[in-house]
Design a protein around this motif. Structure first.
Motif, PDB file in Angstrom:
ATOM      1  N   LEU A 232       0.833  -1.134   0.143  1.00 37.88           N
ATOM      2  CA  LEU A 232       0.079  -0.019  -0.059  1.00 37.88           C
ATOM      3  C   LEU A 232       0.920   1.201   0.087  1.00 37.88           C
ATOM      4  O   LEU A 232       0.688   2.282  -0.626  1.00 37.88           O
ATOM      5  N   ILE A 233       1.904   1.403   0.957  1.00 34.71           N
ATOM      6  CA  ILE A 233       2.631   2.479   0.791  1.00 34.71           C
ATOM      7  C   ILE A 233       3.572   2.600  -0.242  1.00 34.71           C
ATOM      8  O   ILE A 233       3.802   3.746  -0.903  1.00 34.71           O
ATOM      9  N   THR A 234       3.967   1.504  -0.982  1.00 34.31           N
ATOM     10  CA  THR A 234       4.624   1.594  -2.242  1.00 34.31           C
ATOM     11  C   THR A 234       3.634   2.393  -3.422  1.00 34.31           C
ATOM     12  O   THR A 234       4.110   3.297  -3.966  1.00 34.31           O
ATOM     13  N   ASN A 235       2.471   1.828  -3.369  1.00 32.19           N
ATOM     14  CA  ASN A 235       1.643   2.671  -4.314  1.00 32.19           C
ATOM     15  C   ASN A 235       1.182   3.986  -3.905  1.00 32.19           C
ATOM     16  O   ASN A 235       1.431   4.963  -4.768  1.00 32.19           O
ATOM     17  N   MET A 236       1.323   4.368  -2.626  1.00 33.71           N
ATOM     18  CA  MET A 236       1.315   5.833  -2.127  1.00 33.71           C
ATOM     19  C   MET A 236       2.294   6.503  -2.695  1.00 33.71           C
ATOM     20  O   MET A 236       2.357   7.880  -3.208  1.00 33.71           O
ATOM     21  N   ILE A 237       3.792   6.031  -2.359  1.00 32.19           N
ATOM     22  CA  ILE A 237       4.894   6.610  -2.956  1.00 32.19           C
ATOM     23  C   ILE A 237       4.745   6.803  -4.612  1.00 32.19           C
ATOM     24  O   ILE A 237       5.137   8.011  -4.983  1.00 32.19           O
ATOM     25  N   LYS A 238       4.339   5.995  -5.149  1.00 32.57           N
ATOM     26  CA  LYS A 238       4.320   6.118  -6.608  1.00 32.57           C
ATOM     27  C   LYS A 238       3.058   7.368  -7.091  1.00 32.57           C
ATOM     28  O   LYS A 238       3.534   8.087  -7.839  1.00 32.57           O
ATOM     29  N   GLU A 239       2.163   7.277  -6.323  1.00 35.03           N
ATOM     30  CA  GLU A 239       1.029   8.183  -6.862  1.00 35.03           C
ATOM     31  C   GLU A 239       1.425   9.513  -6.416  1.00 35.03           C
ATOM     32  O   GLU A 239       0.771  10.585  -6.813  1.00 35.03           O
ATOM     33  N   SER A 240       2.291   9.855  -5.208  1.00 37.97           N
ATOM     34  CA  SER A 240       2.761  11.106  -4.561  1.00 37.97           C
ATOM     35  C   SER A 240       3.462  11.855  -5.870  1.00 37.97           C
ATOM     36  O   SER A 240       3.411  13.118  -5.579  1.00 37.97           O
ATOM     37  N   THR A 241       3.999  11.279  -6.551  1.00 36.95           N
ATOM     38  CA  THR A 241       4.848  12.097  -7.819  1.00 36.95           C
ATOM     39  C   THR A 241       3.703  12.768  -8.440  1.00 36.95           C
ATOM     40  O   THR A 241       4.197  14.030  -9.108  1.00 36.95           O
ATOM     41  N   GLN A 242       2.598  12.495  -8.612  1.00 34.65           N
ATOM     42  CA  GLN A 242       1.536  13.044  -9.239  1.00 34.65           C
ATOM     43  C   GLN A 242       0.934  14.456  -8.512  1.00 34.65           C
ATOM     44  O   GLN A 242       0.495  15.304  -9.256  1.00 34.65           O
ATOM     45  N   TYR A 243       1.398  14.624  -7.328  1.00 31.57           N
ATOM     46  CA  TYR A 243       0.803  15.631  -6.301  1.00 31.57           C
ATOM     47  C   TYR A 243       2.030  16.108  -5.577  1.00 31.57           C
ATOM     48  O   TYR A 243       1.639  16.758  -4.673  1.00 31.57           O
ATOM     49  N   LYS A 244       3.250  16.185  -6.301  1.00 27.28           N
ATOM     50  CA  LYS A 244       4.333  16.659  -5.391  1.00 27.28           C
ATOM     51  C   LYS A 244       4.270  18.169  -5.257  1.00 27.28           C
ATOM     52  O   LYS A 244       4.886  18.894  -4.200  1.00 27.28           O
ATOM     53  N   GLN A 245       3.625  18.849  -6.125  1.00 26.01           N
ATOM     54  CA  GLN A 245       3.191  20.338  -5.871  1.00 26.01           C
ATOM     55  C   GLN A 245       2.226  20.828  -4.972  1.00 26.01           C
ATOM     56  O   GLN A 245       2.031  22.011  -4.588  1.00 26.01           O
ATOM     57  N   GLN A 246       1.328  19.540  -4.525  1.00 29.16           N
ATOM     58  CA  GLN A 246       0.361  19.938  -3.839  1.00 29.16           C
ATOM     59  C   GLN A 246       0.462  19.498  -2.179  1.00 29.16           C
ATOM     60  O   GLN A 246      -0.532  19.497  -1.578  1.00 29.16           O
ATOM     61  N   CYS A 247       1.712  19.148  -1.718  1.00 28.19           N
ATOM     62  CA  CYS A 247       1.623  18.563  -0.508  1.00 28.19           C
ATOM     63  C   CYS A 247       3.142  18.871   0.008  1.00 28.19           C
ATOM     64  O   CYS A 247       4.212  18.614  -0.642  1.00 28.19           O
ATOM     65  N   LEU A 248       3.055  19.316   1.196  1.00 25.13           N
ATOM     66  CA  LEU A 248       4.688  20.022   1.742  1.00 25.13           C
ATOM     67  C   LEU A 248       5.413  18.358   2.265  1.00 25.13           C
ATOM     68  O   LEU A 248       6.368  18.061   1.824  1.00 25.13           O
ATOM     69  N   TRP A 249       4.534  17.464   2.886  1.00 26.98           N
ATOM     70  CA  TRP A 249       5.072  16.203   3.468  1.00 26.98           C
ATOM     71  C   TRP A 249       4.057  15.100   3.069  1.00 26.98           C
ATOM     72  O   TRP A 249       2.883  15.407   3.825  1.00 26.98           O
ATOM     73  N   PHE A 250       4.466  14.394   2.619  1.00 30.41           N
ATOM     74  CA  PHE A 250       3.946  12.828   2.649  1.00 30.41           C
ATOM     75  C   PHE A 250       4.085  11.991   3.791  1.00 30.41           C
ATOM     76  O   PHE A 250       5.290  11.944   3.839  1.00 30.41           O
ATOM     77  N   THR A 251       3.358  11.401   4.585  1.00 34.09           N
ATOM     78  CA  THR A 251       3.688  10.571   5.533  1.00 34.09           C
ATOM     79  C   THR A 251       2.887   9.274   5.600  1.00 34.09           C
ATOM     80  O   THR A 251       1.931   9.324   5.358  1.00 34.09           O
ATOM     81  N   SER A 252       3.605   8.130   6.166  1.00 37.05           N
ATOM     82  CA  SER A 252       2.557   6.965   6.625  1.00 37.05           C
ATOM     83  C   SER A 252       3.320   6.034   7.765  1.00 37.05           C
ATOM     84  O   SER A 252       4.604   6.135   7.757  1.00 37.05           O
ATOM     85  N   LEU A 253       2.499   5.873   8.658  1.00 36.29           N
ATOM     86  CA  LEU A 253       2.986   4.778   9.622  1.00 36.29           C
ATOM     87  C   LEU A 253       3.657   3.670   9.011  1.00 36.29           C
ATOM     88  O   LEU A 253       3.160   3.115   8.098  1.00 36.29           O
ATOM     89  N   VAL A 254       4.528   3.117   9.612  1.00 35.50           N
ATOM     90  CA  VAL A 254       5.082   1.929   9.086  1.00 35.50           C
ATOM     91  C   VAL A 254       5.310   0.804  10.242  1.00 35.50           C
ATOM     92  O   VAL A 254       6.228   1.048  11.352  1.00 35.50           O
ATOM     93  N   SER A 255       4.407  -0.126  10.446  1.00 31.70           N
ATOM     94  CA  SER A 255       4.351  -1.068  11.632  1.00 31.70           C
ATOM     95  C   SER A 255       5.570  -2.019  11.691  1.00 31.70           C
ATOM     96  O   SER A 255       6.146  -2.350  12.547  1.00 31.70           O
ATOM     97  N   LYS A 256       5.850  -2.529  10.325  1.00 29.59           N
ATOM     98  CA  LYS A 256       6.721  -3.833  10.484  1.00 29.59           C
ATOM     99  C   LYS A 256       8.205  -2.985   9.717  1.00 29.59           C
ATOM    100  O   LYS A 256       8.326  -2.449   8.768  1.00 29.59           O
ATOM    101  N   LYS A 257       9.408  -2.978  10.864  1.00 29.85           N
ATOM    102  CA  LYS A 257      10.741  -2.663  10.385  1.00 29.85           C
ATOM    103  C   LYS A 257      11.053  -3.146   8.971  1.00 29.85           C
ATOM    104  O   LYS A 257      11.731  -2.409   8.104  1.00 29.85           O
ATOM    105  N   GLU A 258      10.868  -4.278   8.677  1.00 34.78           N
ATOM    106  CA  GLU A 258      11.252  -4.875   7.566  1.00 34.78           C
ATOM    107  C   GLU A 258      10.804  -4.239   6.309  1.00 34.78           C
ATOM    108  O   GLU A 258      11.411  -4.648   5.121  1.00 34.78           O
TER     109      GLU A 258
END
Length: 332
Positions: free
Chosen positions: A244-270
């Motif tokens: 899910l977060i991988t998809n979020m990172i990919k999609e964030s490139t389309q909105y790079k000028q519309q958000c200061l910081w993109f963030t997500s919790l990551v439960s598993k260190k791996e």
């Protein structure tokens, strides 16, 4: 009821977290009398609840929100996620520190600081805490129409939240920001607490482990619902959190000028290894991994921005207007 509350110091929580001293059950029962029958002395003669009892957990959350976060009403449909509030508050406080990092160690406050909560859920926990603590405004998205309806009911029944939280249904289950972020909208932050299980079986096994530790394994045998509740989309997704977060990172490139910081919790260190590889491909200006801890559990969130710090500072300054920043004690 004995005049004793569980006030053990939870020093792992963020320094501004209202729950560092544990739960003051006496005060919570006074705030919400319906909670009183569920509060009893535990084996250590401290007041507590049966954390395997969904109703007890739900009323604990309601009491906390009424007592500490100025709500007048809060309710969620049965079997929907009822999350532990101290950990949710930590994410908000660390996000405030992230903004302070670009603002001379002052936390930007006020309605003009807009945050997008991906997967807001029926409980609206993050927007409630963010509004109460920092006066931020939120857009909350979710793919579940029942969650959106329940969230809107909470907002409508609390004057504190009216005009500060907008809930939007994500009709495309393959999308994250698409169809939610409107043209010319700008967010200081996006946040997400993604399902970290990759299957229903994994979610159920995790719940059975929790209940076994609580000495309540019979709950999972007679009732498959988690003690903190949760619908399928709240508990697991195909590929788990890393997908899910991988998809979020990919999609964030389309909105790079519309958000200061993109963030997500990551439960598993791996999961971080996979996510860092994906971030390298999109070339953000900065990436941060912020550690967090609640009790014996360690967690973290990942943050990335396509703006360099000088530009981020300028953006925050322009969005603050005449609002006063809160001087923070430390920057994570």
């Amino acid at each position: 009821m004995q005049k004793q509350s569980n006030l053990a110091n939870k020093t792992a929580l963020h320094q501004r977290n209202k729950h560092r001293q544990g739960y003051d059950f006496l005060a919570l029962c006074e705030t919400l009398p319906d909670f009183t029958p569920y509060v009893k002395p535990n084996q250590y003669n401290n007041l507590s609840i049966d954390f395997a009892d969904p109703m007890a957990v739900k009323l604990l959350n309601k009491a906390l929100l009424l007592h500490y976060y100025q709500l007048s009403n809060w309710d969620i449909p049965s079997e929907y996620l009822c999350p532990p509030i101290p950990g949710r508050a930590d994410y908000i406080h660390y996000l405030a520190d992230l903004l302070a990092y670009d603002n001379n160690d002052k936390i930007p406050v006020g309605k003009q600081i807009r945050v997008l909560d991906i997967g807001v859920g029926a409980n609206v926990i993050y927007p409630i805490i963010g509004r109460a603590e920092y006066n931020w405004s939120f857009v909350g998205s979710d793919i579940n129409p029942i969650s959106i309806k329940a969230a809107k009911l909470i907002i409508q029944s609390n004057p504190l939240l009216n005009g500060f939280i907008d809930c939007r249904l994500q009709r495309d289950t393959s999308a994250i920001f698409r169809q939610i972020i409107k043209p010319k909208e700008f967010f200081m932050l996006t946040m997400c607490n993604p399902p970290f299980h990759d299957s229903a079986q994994a979610a159920l096994a995790s719940n059975q482990t929790k209940l076994k530790k609580l000495g309540k394994l019979q709950y999972s045998k007679s009732n498959p619902a988690l003690n903190f509740g949760g619908q399928q989309t709240e508990l697991w997704c195909k590929g788990g959190e890393s997908a899910l977060i991988t998809n979020m990172i990919k999609e964030s490139t389309q909105y790079k000028q519309q958000c200061l910081w993109f963030t997500s919790l990551v439960s598993k260190k791996e999961s971080l290894k996979v996510l860092n590889k994906q971030l390298i491909t999109v070339k953000p200006a900065e990436v941060k991994i912020i550690p967090m801890a609640q009790g014996q559990k360690s967690s973290r969130f990942i943050a990335w921005s396509f703006f360099h710090q000088d530009k981020r500072r300028e953006i925050i300054k322009n969005h603050q207007g005449n609002s006063e920043g809160i001087k923070q004690t430390s920057v994570s």
